[in-house]
Write a protein that holds these residues in place. Structure first.
Motif, PDB file in Angstrom:
ATOM      1  N   CYS A 169       0.135   3.525   3.330  1.00 41.05           N
ATOM      2  CA  CYS A 169       0.480   3.177   4.714  1.00 41.05           C
ATOM      3  C   CYS A 169       1.571   2.109   4.815  1.00 41.05           C
ATOM      4  O   CYS A 169       2.006   1.773   5.911  1.00 41.05           O
ATOM      5  CB  CYS A 169      -0.769   2.739   5.487  1.00 41.05           C
ATOM      6  N   CYS A 195       0.858  -1.182   0.000  1.00 40.39           N
ATOM      7  CA  CYS A 195       0.000   0.000   0.000  1.00 40.39           C
ATOM      8  C   CYS A 195       0.895   1.233   0.000  1.00 40.39           C
ATOM      9  O   CYS A 195       1.731   1.414   0.884  1.00 40.39           O
ATOM     10  CB  CYS A 195      -0.908   0.006   1.229  1.00 40.39           C
ATOM     11  N   CYS A 226      -5.683   0.403   5.656  1.00 39.52           N
ATOM     12  CA  CYS A 226      -6.182   1.784   5.648  1.00 39.52           C
ATOM     13  C   CYS A 226      -7.255   2.012   4.583  1.00 39.52           C
ATOM     14  O   CYS A 226      -7.800   3.107   4.473  1.00 39.52           O
ATOM     15  CB  CYS A 226      -5.036   2.778   5.467  1.00 39.52           C
ATOM     16  N   TRP A 242       1.348  -1.081   4.127  1.00 35.55           N
ATOM     17  CA  TRP A 242       0.831  -2.441   4.340  1.00 35.55           C
ATOM     18  C   TRP A 242       1.323  -3.365   3.213  1.00 35.55           C
ATOM     19  O   TRP A 242       1.438  -2.958   2.065  1.00 35.55           O
ATOM     20  CB  TRP A 242      -0.704  -2.389   4.350  1.00 35.55           C
ATOM     21  N   CYS A 289      -6.483  -1.526   0.364  1.00 34.51           N
ATOM     22  CA  CYS A 289      -5.569  -1.925   1.430  1.00 34.51           C
ATOM     23  C   CYS A 289      -6.352  -2.495   2.605  1.00 34.51           C
ATOM     24  O   CYS A 289      -7.360  -1.913   3.021  1.00 34.51           O
ATOM     25  CB  CYS A 289      -4.771  -0.701   1.874  1.00 34.51           C
ATOM     26  N   SER A 299      -6.971   2.346   1.438  1.00 35.67           N
ATOM     27  CA  SER A 299      -6.524   3.064   0.239  1.00 35.67           C
ATOM     28  C   SER A 299      -6.560   2.139  -0.980  1.00 35.67           C
ATOM     29  O   SER A 299      -6.418   0.921  -0.861  1.00 35.67           O
ATOM     30  CB  SER A 299      -5.105   3.583   0.471  1.00 35.67           C
TER      31      SER A 299
END
Ligand code: ADP
Ligand code: ZN
Ligand code: ZN
Length: 732
Positions: A439, A436, A479, A441, A476, A481
């Motif tokens: 963030c 991601c 988060c 991830w 994600c 996204s």
């Protein structure tokens, strides 16, 4: 009262006594024959080890065996001895070790004989004239039989357009008969060669001479740089043994990946060559095994498990690419086929030859210690020259899908000169993972401590450790996204990038995903051998012994990937892989170049490897192992455990270590490392831990392992974990 003492395939480390079956002539019973017995609620096939006069089991508890399956033991004495030795050495239950030395059908109790192949032939003195003009079909059929005096199968008759139902008619008229065919020895008057051997260079000749020099056991390490003509040495040494009426066994890492090697043996020899590959049915495997056992198959090529193939007239054993870790079985019966080959050659009193460009540090150590006879081929065969290396420092260089501009320029120039390019990277799929952008991830596997690999075709996430798969998320997990980006490059991504960059040239990808279909590898090889300029992009599959005469440029995209591994063999593996891949360049008249992209262009090990060669590297490596007290200077065994709760496997091992250290029979000189969580603690939903035992004294280690298995077998906790012992492990 005599009893039958049997080895029975089961996890139990003990032998089992039975009463002889009714009407059994004990004087005729030979150790090694198979015996069908009741075992729990099943019937299993055991192997007779001895007929004894005493038993520790109360006689009224003993069950009678059901039947004796063989008159002659299926395994010759040397192999029985080898399998027993291996079971003991690798701490594997004897019954299972013996069973694994047999083809699957024999384990299941099938008779030790060929499939009954029914063939048809014309009866003696049968003549077409015996059939009236109106019986046109029968006349055709009879003609077909007359054309095949050795006999023909119903399948083959059908394939020739014959009417098989009419066979019965011919039989009734006593014009045709069926019989059972058995494979036969080929006549020995034939020239054993199809094609003339090459003229050996001096080094090759010296190697062949040493291998065929004297009768009896000898272990040779044949260290020949890539393209030095090791295969030609094998072929000519084998010719010698064949002419002496003997057989040869050749072990190779993976047959499907190197169809060329098998083709070279078949092209050279006018003899029965059997290939034991993984696509054989159990029946085909048993038939091939029997042909080897009866001396009909003169040359036997196979992977790891072929080490247990019997030979009537054993002549020589070859291990090609002896450094390859596929020779060590990593599951269940964890034997090393290479090490067993040396043991077997010893029992059979024949030579064994371990060939490679990049010997394992173990074998090199044995050669230096004088245990192996060290043969070297330092020159490439014919007019080929060694490839030239370039360490391409990519620090701060922009990379386009893993490819730097200076590399792309070289690729272009080789293609434009009309030659082929090979690009190596050690990851299949599109990208090693998905990240991601907002963030950080990462798409991790839920069952392993590992990232999932992104694949494009078909589009999905795939864990290369536990094989689980899932759709690619659009958001994600952490988060929400939608900015998910592939990180890093795998073969699919590099292939895609190269297609855009070099639209005029074919891009051929070679990895597990593109070679799964049967014959896929052969088709790829055929394309490459046409010789037109192209780019091969792939994984270590490309490193395995292929001969690509038109490849002049080899690029290693990420030479650093193995440099900082936790496994003490990481460096050895990296060096072997680099030299094996590099060895595909410049194997014929065109000189070869190897470009290695690296962030560590001044790394001393890499530099010594490319500037001074494998032996210089290996010397340093051996020194380091000396200093750090690592194999092969000491001996090592690994105890692994796994359980579905975190900590349980580790506690089990810690407990075991305590029990052993309190044991009064504790041998001296054993070192313990761990228990520790395994490098990837969680895999396929199991939490794994390991405990290493090492000692400079092989015997002490062996004794320790024996008391270890005794303690584990008596420990009820051991049933809550899955555990295994790996003697001489190859991955740590
Ligand atoms: P290696 O297995 O050592 O990498 P190969 O056995 O594949 O090498 O040989 C490389 C090439 O050299 C092959 O094409 C082979 O036919 C050729 N070759 C081997 N020995 C000779 C020789 N004595 N004279 C000419 N060519 C040879
Ligand atoms: Zn995120
Ligand atoms: Zn996984």
């Amino acid at each position: 009262m005599p009893y039958l003492r049997l080895a029975i395939p089961s996890p139990l480390r003990r032998l089992f006594d039975y009463l002889p079956p009714a009407q059994c002539d004990l004087t005729e019973l030979k150790p090694g024959v198979r015996v069908l017995v009741p075992f729990g609620r099943r019937e299993v096939t055991g192997i007779l080890l001895e007929v004894t006069e005493t038993t520790e089991v109360p006689v009224n508890k003993l069950k009678p065996a059901i039947s004796i399956l063989d008159q002659q033991p299926p395994l010759p004495e040397t192999l029985l001895k080898l399998a027993r030795w291996a079971g003991n050495y690798y701490q594997h239950p004897l019954g299972d070790a013996l069973s694994q030395a047999l083809p699957v059908l024999l384990r299941k109790g099938e008779p030790c004989e060929y499939a009954h192949q029914h063939l048809w032939r014309a009866a003696k003195d049968a003549s077409i004239d015996a059939l009236g003009r109106s019986a046109a079909r029968q006349r055709e059929l009879l003609q077909l039989l007359l054309d095949h005096p050795q006999g023909i199968s119903t399948d083959a008759i059908r394939a020739e357009g014959g009417q098989t139902p009419l066979l019965k008619k011919l039989e009734e008229k006593q014009l045709a008969e069926s019989f059972i065919h058995k494979p036969d020895h080929q006549s020995h008057n034939n020239n054993p060669l199809h094609e003339a051997p090459l003229t050996l260079n001096q080094e090759q000749q010296k190697a062949v001479d040493s291998i065929i020099d004297k009768s009896g056991f000898a272990a040779h390490l044949l260290q020949g740089v890539t393209g030095s003509g090791k295969t030609e040495v094998y072929l000519q040494a084998i010719e010698h043994f064949i002419r002496a009426g003997k057989q040869a066994l050749i072990l190779v890492p993976e047959i499907g990946l190197t169809p060329q090697t098998v083709a070279r043996f078949k092209a050279r020899f006018n003899l029965q060559v059997v290939v034991l590959h993984s696509n054989l049915t159990d029946r085909q495997r048993l038939d091939a095994w029997l042909q080897a056992k009866e001396g009909i198959a003169r040359i036997i090529i196979g992977t790891r498990s072929a080490i247990f193939t019997p030979m009537l007239h054993p002549g020589v054993i070859f291990i090609d690419e002896e450094h390859d870790t596929s020779f060590k079985q990593q599951e269940g019966f964890r034997y090393s086929a290479r090490d067993l080959a040396v043991m077997r050659a010893n029992y059979e009193k024949i030579p064994v030859v371990m060939g490679t460009a990049t010997p394992s540090i173990e074998s090199l150590h044995n050669a230096k210690q004088g245990r192996y006879n060290w043969l070297k081929l330092n020159q490439r065969a014919g007019n080929a020259r060694p490839p030239q290396f370039e360490l391409l420092d990519i620090k701060q260089l922009p990379l386009q899908d893993g490819l730097s501009t200076p590399l792309l320029q070289q690729i272009r120039s080789h293609l434009e000169q009309g030659t082929q390019v090979l690009i190596f990277l050690n990851r299949r799929g599109f990208a090693p993972t998905l990240m991601c952008h907002d963030c950080g991830w990462l798409a991790d596997c839920r069952r392993c401590d590992a990232h999932m690999t992104l694949h494009r075709k078909p589009f999905h996430l795939h864990c290369h450790h536990c094989d689980s798969q899932r759709p690619v998320p659009t958001q994600c997990d952490s988060c929400g996204s939608t900015e998910l980006k592939p990180v890093g490059a795998g073969t699919e991504r590099t292939e895609e990038a190269l297609k855009k960059l070099f639209p005029k040239f074919p891009i051929i990808r070679v990895d597990r995903d593109t070679t799964q279909r049967k014959h896929a590898m052969q088709q790829i090889m055929d394309r490459v051998h046409q010789g037109n300029p192209c780019i091969l992009v792939g994984t270590q599959m490309l490193a395995k012994g292929h001969h690509f005469p038109k490849v002049t440029l080899v690029a290693i995209l990420n030479a650093d990937s193995g440099l900082f591994s936790a496994d003490f063999r990481g460096m050895e593996r990296t060096a072997q892989l680099i030299l094996q891949v590099a060895g595909r360049a410049g194997r014929a008249e065109h000189p070869g170049k190897v470009v290695m992209q690296t962030h560590h262009a001044d790394h001393p090990v890499i530099n010594s490897l490319v500037n001074e060669g494998y032996e210089a590297f290996a010397d340093q490596e051996l020194n380091q192992r000396h200093g750090a007290q690592l194999p092969p200077l000491i001996h090592c065994a690994m105890l692994r455990a796994e359980a579905n709760h975190q900590g349980r496997a580790e506690r089990f091992l810690a407990n075991l270590r305590n029990m052993l250290q309190e044991d009064i029979l504790q041998p001296d000189g054993i070192q313990w490392l761990g228990p520790l969580p395994s490098p990837m603690e969680k895999r396929a939903g199991q939490f794994r831990a390991q405990l290493v035992l090492q000692s400079a004294n092989r015997k002490a280690l062996h004794l320790q392992l024996q008391s270890l298995t005794r303690i584990i077998d008596a420990d009820p906790e051991s049933r809550k974990v899955r555990w295994s012992i790996d003697v001489d492990p190859v991955d740590m």
